[in-house]
Motif scaffolding. Structure first.
Motif, mmCIF file in Angstrom:
data_model
loop_
_atom_site.group_PDB
_atom_site.id
_atom_site.type_symbol
_atom_site.label_atom_id
_atom_site.label_comp_id
_atom_site.label_asym_id
_atom_site.label_seq_id
_atom_site.Cartn_x
_atom_site.Cartn_y
_atom_site.Cartn_z
ATOM 1 N N UNK A 90 0.800 -1.209 0.000
ATOM 2 C CA UNK A 90 0.000 0.000 0.000
ATOM 3 C C UNK A 90 0.840 1.270 0.000
ATOM 4 N N UNK A 91 0.172 2.411 0.076
ATOM 5 C CA UNK A 91 0.768 3.754 0.110
ATOM 6 C C UNK A 91 1.158 4.224 -1.294
ATOM 7 N N UNK A 92 1.505 5.498 -1.377
ATOM 8 C CA UNK A 92 1.797 6.124 -2.664
ATOM 9 C C UNK A 92 3.075 5.542 -3.268
ATOM 10 N N UNK A 93 3.059 5.322 -4.558
ATOM 11 C CA UNK A 93 4.205 4.727 -5.242
ATOM 12 C C UNK A 93 5.471 5.545 -5.042
ATOM 13 N N UNK A 94 5.368 6.861 -5.088
ATOM 14 C CA UNK A 94 6.556 7.708 -4.979
ATOM 15 C C UNK A 94 7.192 7.640 -3.593
ATOM 16 N N UNK A 95 6.449 7.129 -2.614
ATOM 17 C CA UNK A 95 6.979 6.995 -1.256
ATOM 18 C C UNK A 95 7.510 5.593 -0.966
ATOM 19 N N UNK A 96 7.382 4.674 -1.903
ATOM 20 C CA UNK A 96 7.765 3.287 -1.653
ATOM 21 C C UNK A 96 9.242 3.051 -1.964
ATOM 22 N N UNK A 97 9.871 2.210 -1.159
ATOM 23 C CA UNK A 97 11.256 1.829 -1.399
ATOM 24 C C UNK A 97 11.333 0.914 -2.611
ATOM 25 N N UNK A 98 12.421 1.036 -3.347
ATOM 26 C CA UNK A 98 12.636 0.184 -4.513
ATOM 27 C C UNK A 98 12.569 -1.292 -4.150
ATOM 28 N N UNK A 99 13.222 -1.674 -3.061
ATOM 29 C CA UNK A 99 13.249 -3.091 -2.677
ATOM 30 C C UNK A 99 11.846 -3.615 -2.396
ATOM 31 N N UNK A 100 10.996 -2.754 -1.812
ATOM 32 C CA UNK A 100 9.647 -3.186 -1.455
ATOM 33 C C UNK A 100 8.782 -3.409 -2.694
ATOM 34 N N UNK A 101 8.784 -2.440 -3.624
ATOM 35 C CA UNK A 101 7.903 -2.625 -4.779
ATOM 36 C C UNK A 101 8.484 -3.618 -5.773
ATOM 37 N N UNK A 102 9.805 -3.727 -5.805
ATOM 38 C CA UNK A 102 10.381 -4.738 -6.690
ATOM 39 C C UNK A 102 10.042 -6.148 -6.200
ATOM 40 N N UNK A 103 9.984 -6.344 -4.884
ATOM 41 C CA UNK A 103 9.603 -7.658 -4.348
ATOM 42 C C UNK A 103 8.208 -8.055 -4.822
ATOM 43 N N UNK A 104 7.297 -7.092 -4.882
ATOM 44 C CA UNK A 104 5.946 -7.356 -5.369
ATOM 45 C C UNK A 104 5.983 -7.800 -6.834
ATOM 46 N N UNK A 105 6.740 -7.090 -7.649
ATOM 47 C CA UNK A 105 6.854 -7.440 -9.066
ATOM 48 C C UNK A 105 7.519 -8.801 -9.237
ATOM 49 N N UNK A 106 8.599 -9.030 -8.497
ATOM 50 C CA UNK A 106 9.338 -10.282 -8.654
ATOM 51 C C UNK A 106 8.512 -11.489 -8.221
ATOM 52 N N UNK A 107 7.717 -11.342 -7.172
ATOM 53 C CA UNK A 107 6.895 -12.462 -6.715
ATOM 54 C C UNK A 107 5.663 -12.647 -7.591
ATOM 55 N N UNK A 184 -10.413 -11.469 3.514
ATOM 56 C CA UNK A 184 -10.006 -11.327 4.911
ATOM 57 C C UNK A 184 -8.798 -12.222 5.199
ATOM 58 N N UNK A 185 -7.609 -11.719 4.884
ATOM 59 C CA UNK A 185 -6.369 -12.468 5.074
ATOM 60 C C UNK A 185 -5.308 -11.542 5.670
ATOM 61 N N UNK A 186 -4.076 -12.060 5.766
ATOM 62 C CA UNK A 186 -2.952 -11.268 6.262
ATOM 63 C C UNK A 186 -2.469 -10.240 5.226
ATOM 64 N N UNK A 187 -3.055 -10.265 4.041
ATOM 65 C CA UNK A 187 -2.612 -9.436 2.921
ATOM 66 C C UNK A 187 -2.505 -7.963 3.308
ATOM 67 N N UNK A 188 -3.506 -7.442 3.979
ATOM 68 C CA UNK A 188 -3.546 -6.000 4.259
ATOM 69 C C UNK A 188 -2.560 -5.603 5.364
ATOM 70 N N UNK A 189 -2.360 -6.483 6.327
ATOM 71 C CA UNK A 189 -1.354 -6.203 7.353
ATOM 72 C C UNK A 189 0.038 -6.242 6.737
ATOM 73 N N UNK A 190 0.296 -7.238 5.920
ATOM 74 C CA UNK A 190 1.622 -7.368 5.307
ATOM 75 C C UNK A 190 1.895 -6.242 4.312
ATOM 76 N N UNK A 191 0.838 -5.740 3.695
ATOM 77 C CA UNK A 191 0.995 -4.666 2.724
ATOM 78 C C UNK A 191 0.909 -3.281 3.336
ATOM 79 N N UNK A 192 0.893 -3.201 4.684
ATOM 80 C CA UNK A 192 0.836 -1.923 5.404
ATOM 81 C C UNK A 192 -0.389 -1.117 4.991
ATOM 82 N N UNK A 193 -1.566 -1.793 5.037
ATOM 83 C CA UNK A 193 -2.799 -1.147 4.595
ATOM 84 C C UNK A 193 -3.903 -1.183 5.659
#
Length: 261
Positions: A90-107, A184-193
């Protein structure tokens, strides 16, 4: 050992856990994987159904992790693959760390595509096998404050449809896309949402219901299934709604600070 074998990824919690439960109940020996130690406790739970259960902790956002998973199968024929592993952010793309959003793409993109390529190639060669991929109706919606995740699911939804066409002459092989909405899963907690409207919505889908929809569609050889009637309507409306409108609607769901009281 059972005469049928299934691999379920992202099986420590949520939809993957429920899919693994259904596979074990249906008499499949199963190999389950997640990137956390909790997968071993989940595997112990699946053993109650009397089939052989193996677990492996691996990072499927890496090629090495996918290879580790497939090596754990020990050369056994894979009759069913549930490619469910995925990660949100979650959160704005411009505020996200490269490692965090790349992990989403890679997985969500690379790991999913590589797993499918390795497993489907074997299935097509013998003209037998079933694959379920967990896509999302998010793939139809520009995801303000969840932009990378929705983008990866747009890839998955499109990719699966394309591969279905490529293998259409392999009558013994089916590829099914499971497209839920918020679950209703861990998705939102893990995604900081957890500070968002969608993250705190008490009316999210039950992962057991979503998994059952996906499993039934998989067994029936359907091309796709949108889980939940509200999500079916949302997916249909998304096809005729301008992207700018969809993005604004998603903003109200996913922007930090919109959590429901």
């Amino acid at each position: 050992m059972a005469d049928k074998f299934a691999i379920i990824t992202g099986a420590s919690t949520g939809i993957g856990f429920e899919l693994a439960t259904l596979a074990a109940k249906a008499g499949y020996d199963i190999l389950v994987v997640a990137d956390e130690p909790l997968i071993d406790a989940a595997a112990d739970d699946f053993k109650q159904f009397g089939t052989d259960v193996q677990s492996v902790q691996a990072d499927l956002s890496t090629i090495e992790g996918v290879d580790q998973l497939l090596a754990a199968a020990g050369g056994r024929q894979i009759d069913v693959l549930c490619a469910n592993a995925g990660h949100g952010l979650g959160h704005a793309f411009l505020d996200q760390d490269l490692a965090a959003w790349r992990k989403v793409v890679d997985l969500n993109v690379v790991g999913t595509a590589y797993t499918l390529q390795k497993v489907l190639k074997q299935m097509v060669a013998r003209n037998s096998g079933k694959v379920l991929v967990t896509g999302s109706i998010a793939g139809y919606i520009p995801g303000s404050f969840q932009a990378v995740y929705n983008g990866t699911k747009a890839f998955v939804d499109s990719f699966v449809a394309a591969i279905q066409n490529e293998i259409k002459d392999s009558n013994g092989v089916t590829l099914t896309n499971l497209m839920p909405g918020p679950v209703e899963t861990e998705f939102f907690a893990r995604g900081d949402m957890l500070d968002t409207s969608v993250g705190t919505d008490p009316k999210k889908s039950d992962p057991a219901d979503v998994a059952k929809d996906g499993w039934d569609a998989l067994m029936a050889g359907k091309a796709s299934i949108v889980s939940g009637w509200k999500n079916k309507i949302q997916a249909a409306v998304a096809n005729i709604t301008p992207n700018a409108v969809l993005a604004e609607r998603h903003r109200h769901m996913a922007e930090p600070g919109t959590a429901k009281d």
